[in-house]
Design a protein around this motif. Sequence first.
Motif, PDB file in Angstrom:
ATOM      1  N   LEU A  13       0.852  -1.192   0.000  1.00  0.00           N
ATOM      2  CA  LEU A  13       0.000   0.000   0.000  1.00  0.00           C
ATOM      3  C   LEU A  13       0.885   1.239   0.000  1.00  0.00           C
ATOM      4  N   ILE A  14       0.675   2.096  -0.987  1.00  0.00           N
ATOM      5  CA  ILE A  14       1.515   3.297  -1.100  1.00  0.00           C
ATOM      6  C   ILE A  14       0.640   4.528  -0.872  1.00  0.00           C
ATOM      7  N   PRO A  15       0.986   5.344   0.161  1.00  0.00           N
ATOM      8  CA  PRO A  15       0.196   6.558   0.370  1.00  0.00           C
ATOM      9  C   PRO A  15       0.340   7.489  -0.828  1.00  0.00           C
ATOM     10  N   GLU A  16      -0.773   8.048  -1.280  1.00  0.00           N
ATOM     11  CA  GLU A  16      -0.697   8.981  -2.418  1.00  0.00           C
ATOM     12  C   GLU A  16      -0.262  10.341  -1.895  1.00  0.00           C
ATOM     13  N   LYS A  17       0.740  10.930  -2.541  1.00  0.00           N
ATOM     14  CA  LYS A  17       1.229  12.235  -2.107  1.00  0.00           C
ATOM     15  C   LYS A  17       1.793  12.976  -3.312  1.00  0.00           C
ATOM     16  N   GLU A  18       1.521  14.268  -3.376  1.00  0.00           N
ATOM     17  CA  GLU A  18       2.047  15.085  -4.480  1.00  0.00           C
ATOM     18  C   GLU A  18       3.367  15.712  -4.040  1.00  0.00           C
ATOM     19  N   PHE A  19       4.390  15.578  -4.860  1.00  0.00           N
ATOM     20  CA  PHE A  19       5.669  16.254  -4.594  1.00  0.00           C
ATOM     21  C   PHE A  19       5.899  17.310  -5.674  1.00  0.00           C
ATOM     22  N   THR A  20       6.595  18.377  -5.301  1.00  0.00           N
ATOM     23  CA  THR A  20       6.916  19.396  -6.322  1.00  0.00           C
ATOM     24  C   THR A  20       8.214  19.046  -7.042  1.00  0.00           C
ATOM     25  N   HIS A  21       9.075  18.250  -6.406  1.00  0.00           N
ATOM     26  CA  HIS A  21      10.367  17.877  -6.993  1.00  0.00           C
ATOM     27  C   HIS A  21      10.601  16.380  -6.791  1.00  0.00           C
TER      28      HIS A  21
ATOM     29  N   LEU B 284      23.592  16.347  -3.803  1.00  0.00           N
ATOM     30  CA  LEU B 284      23.906  17.762  -4.039  1.00  0.00           C
ATOM     31  C   LEU B 284      23.221  18.270  -5.295  1.00  0.00           C
ATOM     32  N   HIS B 285      23.185  17.417  -6.316  1.00  0.00           N
ATOM     33  CA  HIS B 285      22.504  17.777  -7.567  1.00  0.00           C
ATOM     34  C   HIS B 285      21.030  18.089  -7.280  1.00  0.00           C
ATOM     35  N   PHE B 286      20.394  17.262  -6.456  1.00  0.00           N
ATOM     36  CA  PHE B 286      18.980  17.486  -6.128  1.00  0.00           C
ATOM     37  C   PHE B 286      18.817  18.780  -5.314  1.00  0.00           C
ATOM     38  N   LEU B 287      19.726  18.987  -4.364  1.00  0.00           N
ATOM     39  CA  LEU B 287      19.634  20.209  -3.544  1.00  0.00           C
ATOM     40  C   LEU B 287      19.818  21.456  -4.406  1.00  0.00           C
ATOM     41  N   GLU B 288      20.720  21.381  -5.390  1.00  0.00           N
ATOM     42  CA  GLU B 288      20.910  22.533  -6.285  1.00  0.00           C
ATOM     43  C   GLU B 288      19.643  22.799  -7.095  1.00  0.00           C
ATOM     44  N   ALA B 289      19.015  21.733  -7.563  1.00  0.00           N
ATOM     45  CA  ALA B 289      17.786  21.890  -8.355  1.00  0.00           C
ATOM     46  C   ALA B 289      16.681  22.545  -7.515  1.00  0.00           C
ATOM     47  N   LEU B 290      16.642  22.212  -6.223  1.00  0.00           N
ATOM     48  CA  LEU B 290      15.605  22.795  -5.358  1.00  0.00           C
ATOM     49  C   LEU B 290      15.743  24.315  -5.271  1.00  0.00           C
ATOM     50  N   GLN B 291      17.003  24.788  -5.435  1.00  0.00           N
ATOM     51  CA  GLN B 291      17.229  26.230  -5.302  1.00  0.00           C
ATOM     52  C   GLN B 291      16.975  26.992  -6.597  1.00  0.00           C
TER      53      GLN B 291
ATOM     54  N   THR C  78      11.124  22.517 -11.639  1.00  0.00           N
ATOM     55  CA  THR C  78      10.217  21.772 -10.755  1.00  0.00           C
ATOM     56  C   THR C  78       9.874  20.462 -11.452  1.00  0.00           C
ATOM     57  N   GLY C  79       9.142  19.607 -10.753  1.00  0.00           N
ATOM     58  CA  GLY C  79       8.761  18.319 -11.337  1.00  0.00           C
ATOM     59  C   GLY C  79       9.939  17.357 -11.296  1.00  0.00           C
ATOM     60  N   ILE C  80      10.119  16.631 -12.399  1.00  0.00           N
ATOM     61  CA  ILE C  80      11.167  15.608 -12.428  1.00  0.00           C
ATOM     62  C   ILE C  80      12.522  16.275 -12.651  1.00  0.00           C
ATOM     63  N   ILE C  81      13.447  16.002 -11.730  1.00  0.00           N
ATOM     64  CA  ILE C  81      14.789  16.572 -11.838  1.00  0.00           C
ATOM     65  C   ILE C  81      15.673  15.555 -12.564  1.00  0.00           C
TER      66      ILE C  81
ATOM     67  N   ILE D  12       7.945  21.913  -2.005  1.00  0.00           N
ATOM     68  CA  ILE D  12       8.347  23.289  -1.703  1.00  0.00           C
ATOM     69  C   ILE D  12       7.179  24.219  -2.004  1.00  0.00           C
ATOM     70  N   ARG D  13       6.800  25.013  -1.000  1.00  0.00           N
ATOM     71  CA  ARG D  13       5.728  26.000  -1.204  1.00  0.00           C
ATOM     72  C   ARG D  13       6.142  27.315  -0.566  1.00  0.00           C
ATOM     73  N   ASP D  14       6.004  28.392  -1.339  1.00  0.00           N
ATOM     74  CA  ASP D  14       6.344  29.743  -0.859  1.00  0.00           C
ATOM     75  C   ASP D  14       7.742  29.787  -0.245  1.00  0.00           C
ATOM     76  N   GLY D  15       8.673  29.108  -0.890  1.00  0.00           N
ATOM     77  CA  GLY D  15      10.061  29.170  -0.441  1.00  0.00           C
ATOM     78  C   GLY D  15      10.369  28.316   0.776  1.00  0.00           C
ATOM     79  N   ILE D  16       9.403  27.548   1.258  1.00  0.00           N
ATOM     80  CA  ILE D  16       9.624  26.690   2.439  1.00  0.00           C
ATOM     81  C   ILE D  16       9.661  25.226   1.996  1.00  0.00           C
ATOM     82  N   ILE D  17      10.601  24.476   2.549  1.00  0.00           N
ATOM     83  CA  ILE D  17      10.672  23.034   2.250  1.00  0.00           C
ATOM     84  C   ILE D  17       9.700  22.342   3.214  1.00  0.00           C
TER      85      ILE D  17
END
Length: 287
Positions: free
Chosen positions: A168-176, A271-278, A283-286, A201-206
């Motif tokens: 069972l996988i909880p459904e959840k929306e991610f931005t990245h 680090l690549h993922f953290l850079e993409a977050l900034q 957004t979406g698939i990195i 990430i919403r309004d600059g908050i993780i």
Amino acid sequence: MAVRNYIPETLEEALELRRDEHAIPLAGGTDIMVQHREGIGIAPDVGKPVMIISNLAELKGIRRRDDGFVEIRALETPASIASSDIVPWHVRQAAARMGAIALRNMATIGGNIGNASPKGDLPQPLILLDAEVVVASVGSERRMLLDEFILGSKKTALRDDEIITSVLIPEKEFTHLFYRKIGTRRANAISKLSLSAAAVIRDGIIEDFRASSGAAGPKVIRSREAESLLTKRQVSEIPDIADDFIAAWDRAISPHAMPRYRRNTTSRMLLHFLEALQDETLTGIIG
Ligand SMILES: Cc1cc2nc3c(=O)[nH]c(=O)nc-3n(C[C@H](O)[C@H](O)[C@H](O)COP(=O)(O)OP(=O)(O)OC[C@H]3O[C@@H](n4cnc5c(N)ncnc54)[C@H](O)[C@@H]3O)c2cc1C
């Protein structure tokens, strides 16, 4: 001594065989047949009664449930999982990269979990998503986090009267979202390393940050300590936190073979993922 083998026709019959004979479930057989192979033309000897469960209709199907979970029954194959548009993205990515075409149509999610290899591809994204496993025995059912069900390399909490029935996988929306499997070649490569990551990430908050490492220790690794360094922080703080985060993740993993390669590659992917977050344009698939 000859060992009896069974082909139960219903889940109920299979559960009774589990209780009475402790018969070993054989789903796709792609792990069991290799682990017990005796040579060309010689039937493998598992040493215990085996039951072929591949025909059990009760263990097939993928569906979206009313309670916010996607349910994948134990006999679903990597091919069917990869092509289902209701299965969360990370799990589809992992399923699409398992073995070659024949294997993806033969192997099962129940077998991948039951085998509990640190290099198994499906537990890694499933644990990222806080997936649960459901196991049944005659007259009862247990449900627990997959992260707790898999105890270590090739070790699970499955009792000898139980069968895995679904995930069972909880459904959840991610931005990245991020997924990488590093193998030696495109097809039939067992993971040398894999990593999933996801953030909201919403309004600059993780609001949510999580990652999971495969083939970097005896089981899939999530470091709640490292994740908590980033969760609820501002994106603009990432440069100040990144070193501590990478150090915490590096402490959590324990790669056995080629540790320097695995540690460096894991750090680079994170680090690549953290850079993409900034980068607000990503957004979406990195990739
Ligand atoms: C050439 C080759 C390439 C491969 N490539 C990959 C790869 O890229 N990635 C990867 O992750 N794996 C890979 N594998 C390993 C294997 O295919 C997978 O682990 C697969 O998911 C196992 O599923 P199965 O149904 O064939 O398991 P089986 O061999 O039938 O069973 C495996 C174990 O799980 C138990 N089990 C199975 N179903 C259940 C159930 N419903 N309830 C309780 N216990 C159960 C069995 O008793 C056994 O202990 C590869 C194997 C081969 C031979």
